[in-house]
Design an enzyme around this catalytic site. Sequence first.
Site, PDB file in Angstrom:
ATOM      1  N   TYR A  73       1.155 -10.823  10.814  1.00 38.62           N
ATOM      2  CA  TYR A  73       0.875 -10.546   9.364  1.00 38.62           C
ATOM      3  C   TYR A  73       1.196  -8.801   9.196  1.00 38.62           C
ATOM      4  CZ  TYR A  73      -1.454  -9.476   4.926  1.00 38.62           C
ATOM      5  OH  TYR A  73      -1.676  -8.929   3.729  1.00 38.62           O
ATOM      6  N   SER A  84       0.291  -4.218   1.891  1.00 38.01           N
ATOM      7  CA  SER A  84      -1.023  -4.269   2.302  1.00 38.01           C
ATOM      8  C   SER A  84      -1.357  -2.891   3.030  1.00 38.01           C
ATOM      9  CB  SER A  84      -1.215  -5.530   3.152  1.00 38.01           C
ATOM     10  OG  SER A  84      -2.533  -5.304   3.912  1.00 38.01           O
TER      11      SER A  84
END
Length: 702
Positions: A591, A578
């Site tokens: 995250y 990501s």
Amino acid sequence: MTSTHAPAPFPTWNQSHAATLDASGLLLYRSNLLGSDLRITNYGGGNTSAKIVQQDPLTGQDVTVLWVKGSGGDVGSMKLDGFSTLYLDKLQALQGIYRGPEHEDEMVAYLPHCTFNLNPRAASIDTPLHAYLPFAHVDHMHPDSVIAIAAMANSEALTKKIFEGTVGWLPWRKPGFELGLMLQRYQAEHPQQRGLVLAGHGLFTWGADAKSCYENTVGVIEHAQNWLAKESAAKGAASFGGVARAALPVAEQDATLAKLLPVLRGLASKTGHKLLHVDRQATVMEFVNSRDLAPLAALGTSCPDHFLRTKICPMLVEEAVYALEGKALAEALESKLVAYRAGYAAYYERCKRANSPAIRDANPVIILLPGIGMVSIAKDKATARIAGEFYVNAINVMRDANAVDTYVGLPEQEAFDIEYWLLEEAKLQRMPKAKPLVGKVSVVTGGAGGIGRAIVERQLQEGACTVLLDIDAAALDTTVAELSKKYGKDVVRGVVCDVTSEASVMAAYAQATIEFGGVDILVSNAGIASAAPIEDTTLALWNRNQSILATGYFLVGREAFRLMKAQGQGGSMVFIASKNGMVASNQAVAYCAAKAAEIQLSRSFALEGAPLGIRCNVVNPDAVIRGSKIWTGTWSQERAAANKVDEQDLEAFYRDRSMLKRSVFPEDIAEATYFFCAEHLSAKSTGNILNVDAGNLAAFTR
């Protein structure tokens, strides 16, 4: 001993449906019906024809046109465009220019000159066999029961006895113009017969109309089947000399296959990537566990369709090999393959002609594993599966022939002349170039999600076989069913897997290995998303992110690494990380930290994998909203709140903050992933990061 259970009935002719069809439709219906039962003919085997009166587009006059299954194809699944159409009178005229058996191959070049209505479907080598029989409808099938009779030492006498003179017999001759003339002469001399057995080959039958032809074909096969069963029962002999060993327990079979297959696949793939197919059906198990396994396997097969797909004989692996590990296992299997290749090369040298094509891949196609089953190897899954099916046909033939008489394989020179036939070589040379990922096996975690599915579809489009791993069983079943319908059942598998569980991951890879033989590509994509301010981030939330996004990526990566190392053919890993692995986002500490761990983990795999040819790269998406499952639940609300926008404006927010002002979709991630998966595109890329975020300055890698 042949089974005493009553066999299932053959497919029934549906007269109500047939009444709605025209002449060509009836031929197609008959063909598909015959091909729907493997007891009648094997995949791609045999052909059907009908002589149909049609208007000549050049003269407007009625002419008789031979409709016959064209080169390649399968009678069970073909459509009308699978038939060649040829002027019958022109085919008959070819007899006037035929120069004799030593020149028969040149007649193939004349077949295109007989084409009716510019049909582009190439005519089969078997066209004269249909043209020169004086019947409106002709079937040429490869039923196991009749091939068993055709492969017996006393085939001619037994054919006469079994069919009481109603079915004729011809000695072996390879398909072609001369065999067509032989059929023509024989039928003219025996006009009352209903069919012909071709020694070592198959069956010809005929009829005045489509229905009577079908019923005659099935009737002859059924009669052969019943006679063999009755005779075998009367003799009472055990199949294949009786049982020599018991099958291993299924769990032990699975464990052994999971260990053997990657090594075997890697060694056999040095001439190009191959895929494996495992067959453990009852017929196979009876054969591999029998006393006569070794001598029967050495005899090879009889029917040309069988050995064209299975090679002259299989390779047998002794049970002692199963206990070996690591280097010792690799050396033992390599020794077996070296011996097989040497034997195949010697066969080629003994039999080659002055104009024979160069020797082809000398590796075995069929490998027999006593106590476990059979493995078939080919360049793609469908070809491997079909090769296995053909060897099952050969097993059935050996069992039935030996139960009544003595099985004989085709003479070695005859087998070679079929395998290295110049016409067969020309057909191989006409095959289209393989897609880039043919022969490759890919594992995609999170495969039932939006990004995962897009990645899988992109790989399937390029010829890969793909195993989807996902924890959502319902979504996985739906996705696999849809992809199987679109791309074929051979190339897609689904395995329920929890990437946080070591046992679950190891079991998933074992299943993938048994399905295809190993793994060449890993796309680690399974993921979740969460958001919370640091002080509100619970340990449970932190651990959940680390467990799925860090530990999960480690576990699936480690197992893929082990398999790729065992195969010795390199491999490619792609981690879907990501933008958040490069630059932190507000209120997403768990995250972001886990995604950063994925990137560093990928570098470790790249470092250790490089000497083995195993590459590892990262694709960094950002803001893939449409189709991505991470936006389900509360993640969308949380990100909207963190960025102080309305939830319905989130996609526009992410689009507008990008440098290119463009939305990012699952297909964009799939394309970037494919680049890293494809050896021809990225063979020299490892340890790299490819951002797919429409431009985010903070996430620039340098």
